[in-house]
Design a protein around this motif. Structure first.
Motif, PDB file in Angstrom:
ATOM      1  N   LYS A 161      91.237   5.213  17.523  1.00  0.00           N
ATOM      2  CA  LYS A 161      90.668   6.201  18.438  1.00  0.00           C
ATOM      3  C   LYS A 161      89.978   5.490  19.604  1.00  0.00           C
ATOM      4  N   ALA A 192      84.973   8.220  22.183  1.00  0.00           N
ATOM      5  CA  ALA A 192      85.412   9.591  21.881  1.00  0.00           C
ATOM      6  C   ALA A 192      84.232  10.444  21.410  1.00  0.00           C
ATOM      7  N   TRP A 193      84.091  11.631  21.985  1.00  0.00           N
ATOM      8  CA  TRP A 193      82.928  12.473  21.670  1.00  0.00           C
ATOM      9  C   TRP A 193      83.083  13.177  20.328  1.00  0.00           C
ATOM     10  N   GLU A 194      84.330  13.327  19.868  1.00  0.00           N
ATOM     11  CA  GLU A 194      84.560  14.155  18.684  1.00  0.00           C
ATOM     12  C   GLU A 194      83.783  13.688  17.452  1.00  0.00           C
ATOM     13  N   PRO A 195      83.901  12.391  17.055  1.00  0.00           N
ATOM     14  CA  PRO A 195      83.175  11.995  15.827  1.00  0.00           C
ATOM     15  C   PRO A 195      81.667  12.004  16.017  1.00  0.00           C
ATOM     16  N   THR A 244      79.989  14.425  17.347  1.00  0.00           N
ATOM     17  CA  THR A 244      79.467  15.798  17.361  1.00  0.00           C
ATOM     18  C   THR A 244      78.664  16.168  16.115  1.00  0.00           C
ATOM     19  N   HIS A 249      90.422   3.773  13.408  1.00  0.00           N
ATOM     20  CA  HIS A 249      91.509   4.750  13.354  1.00  0.00           C
ATOM     21  C   HIS A 249      92.328   4.787  14.639  1.00  0.00           C
TER      22      HIS A 249
END
Lengths: 186, 412
Positions: free
Chosen positions: A97, A101-104, A106, A95
């Motif tokens: 990204k 990246a920590w977001e996915p 979490t 995507h």
């Protein structure tokens, strides 16, 4: 052989079992046992009795620490697993990204924290309770079966440093027990 | 009274359930005076300053208004929930929530300046701003100036009527002891909660989300709720701790009640984080420009430190500190965390509102004007609240669940 073993077993007391007729009686008896300074003993009842842990002088359970440690390990393990695979070992653009990246990460970090905490709760509880086990000396007493019906019991373990077969039995008798008997180790 | 302790009459004596009428009068007046002074400075700064200063002052004042409104709304929703679930333990706690709830008319007064100067910060009200804007055109059936004011009037009408009715049942029961008032309040709370859910969510859409009118998030109403409900619970705990320290409510509000409020504070902390993260996460993953720009605005060099502080201050710190049971039962720890959560809820409100102020597309850094404009309504609110607390009994004196609340105990 069999007779010899039975004789040897009969000689060693596992502890003392006392029966009470109501939650209130077993509650007040527990206070007396607590105040007498016993440590290795337990209360058995067919229903939960509010405040019995205070009457027994129980300290807070160790379970919080076990579950908390498992949750921390599970969450950090889950995060590191994802970060290492998708940012170090096999970096791949998804995507558009950033790699790390920590977001996915979490949701899975959270889920793994919950999963390992759940394992910690179940297996930790079994370990702390000394389960599973094949048998317990208390089950040799017919009256003890009423612990799952209408009987309220206090059992004091002979390994308690304060244990003395006659003195302990007398204490429980004076605390209002309707029956007191010695439980043999098998 | 069922389950009442033997000394119930003594516990409910006036000495234990009322403050002297002039108790805390001086600090209360001091708070109001300070608040008025802060507002006066903010107004002077706005009048003497340029166009940007006016926008900054109004935006920060708006954040202050929303903070006080959230406390009132949150307290009202908590009162309704406690009635609705017939929560016996909360009978001695409820009056403080009612005190905060009953300040709704003050919130309406705070809203008036926002309503009057709304076009300064609600850019969609400016036809020059929205000319040829297809996104605005698509929303204009809902997001237009007349309907905006009609909705605001409807929200406040609902809140004023509901808060007044609930408060009156409670205060009149103090005098007449009519137990059926409890049942009436409970029945009111059933449809009341539905009304509150809708009005609070749409107020969030109207007064916070529409500041950045291109942006939309269907979760935003819940985000607004999740923030203020935790803040209202914290304020209730803080008030009870302060009152206990003042030597009243002995045996009426104990560690058991504080423990329960601590559990709610912990729960709402997690709930806020869950809603806040979910909102961010979905938008981050979707990666659609008109959604991501809201977070982009808050990830600039200027606002990023505030965003990070919010994540740590509103979630991670209270999450860890309110986790151990002994700490939730400690009035000191709970009091400190209540102040902490209120502070970070204020930051949360500011963080939502203030970055929408721009000058020619450039962001505007916080100044002293932000502090005075936001502190004004908040200080006045707390000052008036202190007077309200001293003006009536500290517990609903004849609530039928009072006995249950007095013997309340947590076994886990």
């Amino acid at each position: 052989m069999a007779t010899a073993a039975a004789t040897a077993g009969a000689g060693r007391a596992w502890g003392v079992l006392a029966q009470f007729d109501s939650p209130a009686e077993v509650y007040h008896a527990a206070e007396k046992v607590r105040d007498a300074g016993y440590r290795k003993w337990d209360v058995y009842a067919p229903i939960p009795i509010h405040g019995i842990d205070e009457a027994m002088g129980l300290r807070p359970s160790k379970m919080g620490w076990i579950v908390g440690t498992c949750a921390a390990l599970g969450a950090s393990g889950g995060f590191l697993l994802q970060w290492w695979t998708s940012a170090v070992a096999y970096p791949m653009i998804v995507h558009g990204k950033p790699y790390g990246a920590w977001e996915p990460f979490t949701p899975i970090t959270f889920e793994l924290g919950v999963l390992i905490a759940g394992f910690g709760a179940v297996f930790g509880m079994l370990a702390v309770n000394g389960l599973p086990r094949w048998h317990h000396p208390l089950f040799s007493k017919e009256r003890f079966l009423r612990a799952s019906d209408d009987g309220f019991f206090i059992a004091v373990d002979a390994r308690d440093p304060k244990f003395d077969e006659s003195a302990t039995a007398r204490l429980l008798q004076e605390a209002g027990a309707s029956a007191v008997e010695t439980v043999e180790d098998e | 009274m069922a389950h009442a302790p033997a000394n119930a009459a003594a516990l409910l004596s006036p000495a234990n359930t009322t403050l002297a009428r002039d108790a805390g009068r001086l600090p209360a007046i001091g708070l109001v005076v300070l608040g008025v002074a802060a507002l006066a400075i903010a107004v002077a700064g706005a009048i003497l300053g340029d166009d940007t200063a006016k926008k900054v002052a109004l935006a920060s004042y708006h954040a202050g208004f929303l903070f006080t409104l959230g406390l009132s709304l949150g307290s009202m929703i908590l009162v309704m929930i406690l009635h609705q679930v017939n929560a016996g333990w909360s009978a001695t706690v409820r009056r403080q929530l009612e005190n905060v709830m009953s300040l709704m008319p003050l919130c309406l007064a705070f809203f008036v300046p926002v309503a009057v100067f709304a076009p300064l910060i609600f850019h969609w009200m400016d036809p020059h701003h929205t000319a040829g804007d297809v996104i605005y055109d698509a929303k204009s059936a809902y997001l237009n100036t007349p309907f905006f004011y009609v909705r605001a009037a409807a929200y406040f009408a609902a809140w004023l009527i509901l808060s007044r009715m609930l408060d009156r049942h409670s205060v009149r029961q103090d005098a007449d002891g009519d137990r059926f008032r409890t049942a009436k309040a409970r029945r009111m709370s059933s449809y009341g909660l539905l009304i509150m859910a809708l009005t609070a969510a749409f107020a969030g859409f109207d007064w916070m989300m529409s500041l950045d009118y291109h942006w939309f998030s269907t979760m935003f109403g819940v985000y607004f709720f999740a923030g203020f409900i935790g803040a209202a619970t914290s304020l209730c705990a803080l008030l009870l701790i302060l009152l206990r320290n003042a030597g009243v409510m002995e045996g009426l509000v104990t560690r058991e009640h504080l423990h329960d409020l601590g559990k709610l504070m912990f729960g709402f902390t997690v709930f806020w984080a869950y809603i806040g993260f979910s909102q961010y996460f979905l938008i981050w993953y979707g990666n659609i420009p008109e959604e991501t720009m809201w977070f982009q605005t808050r990830r600039t060099d200027l606002w990023m430190p505030y965003s990070v502080a919010l994540a740590f201050g509103r979630f991670i710190v209270p999450f860890l500190i309110l986790m151990p049971r002994p700490w939730r039962r400690s009035p000191l720890v709970l009091g400190v965390m209540a102040v902490w959560i209120l502070g970070f809820h204020a930051l949360d409100t500011y963080w939502v509102v203030r970055p929408t102020v721009e000058t020619a597309g450039a962001e505007v850094a916080p100044t002293w004007l932000d502090i005075v404009a936001m502190a004004g309504p908040i200080l006045i609110f707390f000052g008036v609240l202190a007077m309200r607390i001293a003006s009536r009994p500290l517990v609903p004196l004849k609530d039928p669940r009072l006995g249950e609340a007095m013997v309340h105990k947590n076994y886990v």
